[in-house]
Scaffold this motif. Structure first.
Motif: not given
Length: 88
Positions: A23-28, A44-51, A65-69, A78-79
Protein backbone atom coordinates in the motif's frame (compact mmCIF):
# COMPACT_ATOMS: atom_id res chain seq x y z
CA UNK A 1 5.09 -13.78 -1.78
CA UNK A 2 4.51 -12.37 1.69
CA UNK A 3 1.24 -10.51 2.17
CA UNK A 4 0.40 -7.47 4.24
CA UNK A 5 -2.83 -7.24 6.23
CA UNK A 6 -4.39 -3.86 5.37
CA UNK A 7 -7.39 -2.14 6.95
CA UNK A 8 -8.91 1.21 6.01
CA UNK A 9 -11.35 2.64 8.54
CA UNK A 10 -13.43 5.83 8.64
CA UNK A 11 -15.61 7.05 11.52
CA UNK A 12 -18.62 5.54 9.70
CA UNK A 13 -17.36 2.07 8.74
CA UNK A 14 -14.64 -0.40 7.90
CA UNK A 15 -13.98 0.47 4.25
CA UNK A 16 -11.53 -2.31 3.40
CA UNK A 17 -9.85 -5.27 5.09
CA UNK A 18 -7.59 -7.31 2.79
CA UNK A 19 -4.38 -9.22 2.39
CA UNK A 20 -2.37 -7.20 -0.15
CA UNK A 21 1.13 -6.97 -1.58
CA UNK A 22 1.77 -3.26 -0.85
CA UNK A 23 0.00 0.00 0.00
CA UNK A 24 1.30 3.47 -0.87
CA UNK A 25 0.03 6.01 1.67
CA UNK A 26 -0.05 9.81 1.17
CA UNK A 27 1.76 10.91 4.33
CA UNK A 28 2.19 14.52 5.41
CA UNK A 29 5.98 14.06 5.12
CA UNK A 30 5.61 12.44 1.68
CA UNK A 31 4.16 9.27 0.18
CA UNK A 32 5.43 6.01 1.66
CA UNK A 33 5.04 2.38 0.67
CA UNK A 34 4.33 -0.39 3.15
CA UNK A 35 5.18 -4.04 2.43
CA UNK A 36 4.94 -7.09 4.70
CA UNK A 37 7.61 -6.91 7.41
CA UNK A 38 7.77 -3.08 7.45
CA UNK A 39 9.20 -1.54 10.61
CA UNK A 40 6.61 -0.20 13.10
CA UNK A 41 5.54 3.34 12.22
CA UNK A 42 2.95 6.00 13.04
CA UNK A 43 2.32 8.79 10.52
CA UNK A 44 -0.26 11.43 9.74
CA UNK A 45 -2.09 11.16 6.42
CA UNK A 46 -2.66 14.10 4.10
CA UNK A 47 -5.47 14.41 1.59
CA UNK A 48 -4.53 12.35 -1.44
CA UNK A 49 -4.66 9.01 -3.19
CA UNK A 50 -3.93 5.76 -1.37
CA UNK A 51 -2.83 3.04 -3.83
CA UNK A 52 -3.33 -0.66 -3.08
CA UNK A 53 -1.28 -3.29 -4.95
CA UNK A 54 -2.51 -6.89 -5.19
CA UNK A 55 0.90 -7.92 -6.55
CA UNK A 56 4.12 -6.20 -7.54
CA UNK A 57 2.76 -4.68 -10.76
CA UNK A 58 -1.00 -4.93 -10.21
CA UNK A 59 -2.86 -1.96 -8.73
CA UNK A 60 -6.09 -3.31 -7.26
CA UNK A 61 -7.53 -0.07 -5.86
CA UNK A 62 -7.09 3.69 -5.78
CA UNK A 63 -8.80 5.32 -2.83
CA UNK A 64 -9.12 9.05 -2.16
CA UNK A 65 -8.49 9.70 1.53
CA UNK A 66 -8.81 12.86 3.59
CA UNK A 67 -6.73 13.29 6.71
CA UNK A 68 -6.14 10.77 9.45
CA UNK A 69 -3.40 8.48 10.70
CA UNK A 70 -1.54 5.40 9.49
CA UNK A 71 -0.12 2.78 11.85
CA UNK A 72 2.20 -0.05 10.87
CA UNK A 73 2.52 -2.88 13.40
CA UNK A 74 3.76 -6.46 13.13
CA UNK A 75 0.12 -7.37 12.35
CA UNK A 76 -0.09 -5.05 9.32
CA UNK A 77 -1.17 -1.56 8.24
CA UNK A 78 -4.19 0.30 9.55
CA UNK A 79 -5.24 3.63 8.07
CA UNK A 80 -7.75 5.66 10.07
CA UNK A 81 -9.06 8.27 7.63
CA UNK A 82 -11.56 11.07 8.14
CA UNK A 83 -13.07 10.23 4.73
CA UNK A 84 -12.40 7.62 2.06
CA UNK A 85 -13.83 7.21 -1.43
CA UNK A 86 -12.88 4.51 -3.92
CA UNK A 87 -11.92 5.96 -7.28
CA UNK A 88 -13.06 4.40 -10.55
Amino acid sequence: MATLHFELVTPEKLVRSDEVYMVVVPGTEGDFGVLAGHAPLMATVRDGELVVYASENNVSARIRVEGGFAEVTPEGLTVLAERAETLA
